[in-house]
Scaffold this motif. Structure first.
Motif, PDB file in Angstrom:
ATOM      1  N   TRP A 109      31.794  35.939  41.954  1.00 28.96           N
ATOM      2  CA  TRP A 109      32.982  36.656  41.936  1.00 28.96           C
ATOM      3  C   TRP A 109      32.599  38.192  41.248  1.00 28.96           C
ATOM      4  O   TRP A 109      32.956  39.102  41.378  1.00 28.96           O
ATOM      5  CB  TRP A 109      34.198  36.004  41.628  1.00 28.96           C
ATOM      6  N   HIS A 116      32.415  41.812  42.191  1.00 26.23           N
ATOM      7  CA  HIS A 116      33.298  42.954  41.397  1.00 26.23           C
ATOM      8  C   HIS A 116      32.528  43.909  40.864  1.00 26.23           C
ATOM      9  O   HIS A 116      32.787  45.221  41.126  1.00 26.23           O
ATOM     10  CB  HIS A 116      34.094  42.225  40.514  1.00 26.23           C
ATOM     11  N   ILE A 166      40.440  41.385  45.475  1.00 24.29           N
ATOM     12  CA  ILE A 166      40.526  39.718  45.437  1.00 24.29           C
ATOM     13  C   ILE A 166      39.601  39.116  44.397  1.00 24.29           C
ATOM     14  O   ILE A 166      40.063  38.386  43.625  1.00 24.29           O
ATOM     15  CB  ILE A 166      39.882  39.361  46.861  1.00 24.29           C
ATOM     16  N   SER A 167      38.407  39.815  44.166  1.00 25.14           N
ATOM     17  CA  SER A 167      37.565  39.476  43.111  1.00 25.14           C
ATOM     18  C   SER A 167      38.378  39.498  41.676  1.00 25.14           C
ATOM     19  O   SER A 167      38.006  38.888  40.762  1.00 25.14           O
ATOM     20  CB  SER A 167      36.172  39.984  43.293  1.00 25.14           C
ATOM     21  N   VAL A 173      40.621  37.005  41.045  1.00 23.59           N
ATOM     22  CA  VAL A 173      40.027  35.598  40.649  1.00 23.59           C
ATOM     23  C   VAL A 173      39.484  35.785  39.392  1.00 23.59           C
ATOM     24  O   VAL A 173      39.838  34.966  38.458  1.00 23.59           O
ATOM     25  CB  VAL A 173      38.844  35.429  41.619  1.00 23.59           C
ATOM     26  N   LEU A 174      38.856  37.118  38.796  1.00 30.28           N
ATOM     27  CA  LEU A 174      38.416  37.054  37.480  1.00 30.28           C
ATOM     28  C   LEU A 174      39.429  37.220  36.307  1.00 30.28           C
ATOM     29  O   LEU A 174      39.563  36.877  35.442  1.00 30.28           O
ATOM     30  CB  LEU A 174      37.636  38.193  37.460  1.00 30.28           C
ATOM     31  N   GLN A 178      42.655  35.547  36.666  1.00 30.68           N
ATOM     32  CA  GLN A 178      43.007  34.280  36.438  1.00 30.68           C
ATOM     33  C   GLN A 178      42.050  33.374  35.562  1.00 30.68           C
ATOM     34  O   GLN A 178      42.691  32.669  34.683  1.00 30.68           O
ATOM     35  CB  GLN A 178      43.663  33.612  37.801  1.00 30.68           C
ATOM     36  N   ARG A 179      40.971  33.650  35.787  1.00 32.06           N
ATOM     37  CA  ARG A 179      39.964  33.133  34.853  1.00 32.06           C
ATOM     38  C   ARG A 179      40.078  33.730  33.274  1.00 32.06           C
ATOM     39  O   ARG A 179      40.114  32.699  32.434  1.00 32.06           O
ATOM     40  CB  ARG A 179      38.694  33.204  35.175  1.00 32.06           C
ATOM     41  N   TRP A 239      46.103  30.431  37.221  1.00 30.13           N
ATOM     42  CA  TRP A 239      47.126  31.288  37.899  1.00 30.13           C
ATOM     43  C   TRP A 239      48.589  31.818  37.297  1.00 30.13           C
ATOM     44  O   TRP A 239      48.936  32.582  37.477  1.00 30.13           O
ATOM     45  CB  TRP A 239      47.141  30.758  39.390  1.00 30.13           C
ATOM     46  N   VAL A 297      48.717  34.668  34.989  1.00 30.50           N
ATOM     47  CA  VAL A 297      47.631  36.012  35.456  1.00 30.50           C
ATOM     48  C   VAL A 297      48.441  37.070  34.920  1.00 30.50           C
ATOM     49  O   VAL A 297      47.775  38.210  34.496  1.00 30.50           O
ATOM     50  CB  VAL A 297      48.065  35.679  36.987  1.00 30.50           C
TER      51      VAL A 297
END
Length: 535
Positions: free
Chosen positions: A3, A7, A137-138, A141-142, A144-145, A150, A153
């Motif tokens: 991801w 990105h 999208i990526s 995802v990054l 939330q990491r 989530w 976020v």
């Protein structure tokens, strides 16, 4: 890691074209707001038949009436053989002036849709829209990491000012950018005929003249026009004066209808297709037409694209500057000491460079690389892993599966096994909240090397109840253990620190660390008087 790579490289490669789309989109977002401010909309409950009657009385030669998304009424027709378009007042049908779309906005719209390159530009714009969707999208995802899950976020972002600016802008506008990308892809599919929005066949209808002298019906008796309100009108076409079989044709949000010009009866009606309704919503959500407040939000989202590109580029350049150019970096098969680094923003590479330089000065052949490239060379004597978390204690993205790779790495052929195949019983060393265990290799005997309790951080040692004199780093304790092992070359020892409820699946050798559920393992093995360390 995938991801992050998506990105990063999509943002760098598609960033220049996305920059053009973002700037032109911000300019085009002004058009619905200006049009809504200048519009003279009709009353929502005004019948279309009444509007047609007023226009017919004031605009001779009218052929079509259109209601613009802003609410303005525009009449198209011919005056002395010249095509004209006029804005009219729906309250009385009077002409307000000539209507002409802004040439400047038309140029910006063509640049936004096709980069002024025709169909090739439209394909390029669709590819950029797909790239922006993948970036959204990526990035989510990054995010939330980085934030720790989530549920967090949209929690407060941490980091440098540049990082917070990039993250907070994404938290606020990622949904808007994702929605804009999806609607752009749908409209591109409609443009290239991949999605059909119209009915495949139109009804074949004609106006039937009565036996007596044909006298076209007035607008008022046309029932369909009388029942339709201007608020849902798209356009209404007048029957051609030179074609006695031509019909009235009205298009609304609900569908399309045909009306006999003589009797006023509805000849046919077609409901709007599902694809047509989706396209209407996509047009509103992408352009903000008929919704000037949403156009303002879209304008802010478009302005965020240059901001994302600039801040992302600066963050990438900063990360590249933080990664030093390490000199005297031997090839991995020839190096006797390996250093693997896991760092999200590159700050840990400075420590790796200092350690690398010091060990090279001590006469070691060094190899330093990222943890994603972990591999134990045949000549490796020592392996160091330098890792740092980010955000809410998250592991670096490129080292997400580092433990699996380390566990799957075969040990060097000269490695002395320090873990037996079966589970070794553990002996607690202190009645604290954490359990310290000692594990010895087979045939080590009672002379297994001594070990000393240590912790990896002061915060954890405080919670565990360790005494201040025991607050030492694991690496220091490991070095102490290695020196003790060199004094006792016949022994072979390992030290592990775990929590009381944790279980450890021992790896086959010190050069390969197996999976574990808690704690960190530091293993020192000695064979033939040579110290090998794996952290």
């Amino acid at each position: 890691m995938a991801w992050r790579q998506i990105h990063r490289w999509l943002g760098l490669m598609a960033g220049a074209l996305a920059l053009v789309i973002g700037i032109t989109g911000a300019v085009l977002a002004l058009d619905p707001m200006i049009a809504a401010w200048q519009a003279r909309p009709a009353a929502a409950d005004l019948p279309v038949a009444t509007l047609v009657e007023r226009v017919s009385a004031t605009v001779p030669g009218a052929e079509e009436i259109r209601r613009l998304p802003s609410g303005d009424i525009v009449v198209y027709g011919f005056d002395n053989g010249q095509a004209v378009a006029s804005r009219v007042d729906p309250d009385n049908g009077q002409v307000l002036g000539e209507y002409q779309a802004s040439p400047l906005m038309r140029w910006f719209r063509n640049l936004h849709r096709s980069f002024l390159l025709g169909d090739a530009g439209r394909i390029t714009a669709a590819v950029v829209a797909l790239s922006m969707l993948l970036l959204a999208i990526s990035g989510l995802v990054l995010l939330q990491r980085r934030q720790g899950g989530w549920r967090k976020v949209f929690s407060r972002a941490r980091g440098t000012g540049l990082q917070r600016l990039h993250v907070v802008t994404g938290q606020v506008l990622v949904a808007v950018l994702g929605l804009s990308s999806v609607t752009a892809l749908f409209m591109s599919a409609v443009t290239f005929g991949l999605i059909d929005v119209e009915h495949a066949v139109e009804p074949s209808v004609v106006s039937t003249a009565p036996a007596t002298i044909p006298t076209p019906a007035a607008a008022a008796p046309l029932q369909l026009l009388q029942d339709t309100r201007v608020a849902e009108l798209r356009k209404v076409n007048f029957p051609a004066a030179d074609d006695p079989e031509d019909t009235w044709r009205i298009t609304t949000d609900r569908g399309e209808g045909w009306v006999d010009r003589y009797s006023g009866q509805t000849l046919a009606w077609q409901d709007a297709t599902t694809a047509q309704r989706v396209q209407d919503w996509a047009m509103v959500l992408h352009t903000g037409e008929s919704a000037w407040a949403w156009a303002l939000v879209l304008g802010l989202g478009a302005l965020s694209i240059p901001l994302f590109w600039v801040t992302g580029l600066l963050l990438w350049l900063q990360a590249r500057r933080l990664v030093p150019r390490i000199g005297d970096n031997s090839a991995l098969p020839q190096a006797d000491t390996l250093i693997f680094v896991a760092s999200e923003n590159g700050s840990t590479w400075g420590f790796a460079e200092a350690l690398h330089t010091a060990l090279v000065g001590a006469g070691h052949k060094m190899h330093t690389s990222g943890l994603e490239n972990f591999r134990a060379g045949a000549t490796a004597q020592q392996i160091f892993v330098l890792a740092a978390t980010y955000g809410d204690g998250q592991a670096p993205a490129h080292a997400a599966r580092a433990l699996e790779r380390i566990a799957q790495t075969p040990p060097p052929p000269h490695a002395w096994p320090c873990w037996p195949s079966a589970t070794v019983p553990s002996t607690p060393s202190a009645p604290t909240a954490r359990r310290w265990t000692r594990r010895c290799a087979p045939r080590a005997g009672p002379r297994c090397c001594p070990w000393s309790a240590s912790t990896s951080s002061r915060r954890r040692s405080s919670r565990a109840g360790a005494k201040p004199w025991r607050r030492r780093w694991a690496s220091r304790s490991l070095s102490t253990t290695a020196r003790a092992c060199r004094r006792r070359p016949s022994c072979n020892c390992c030290r592990a620190r775990t929590s009381p409820a944790a279980t450890i699946s021992p790896p086959p050798s010190c050069a390969s660390l197996g999976p574990r559920r808690a704690g960190r393992i530091a293993c020192a093995a000695v064979a033939c008087g040579t110290s090998r360390q794996a952290i």
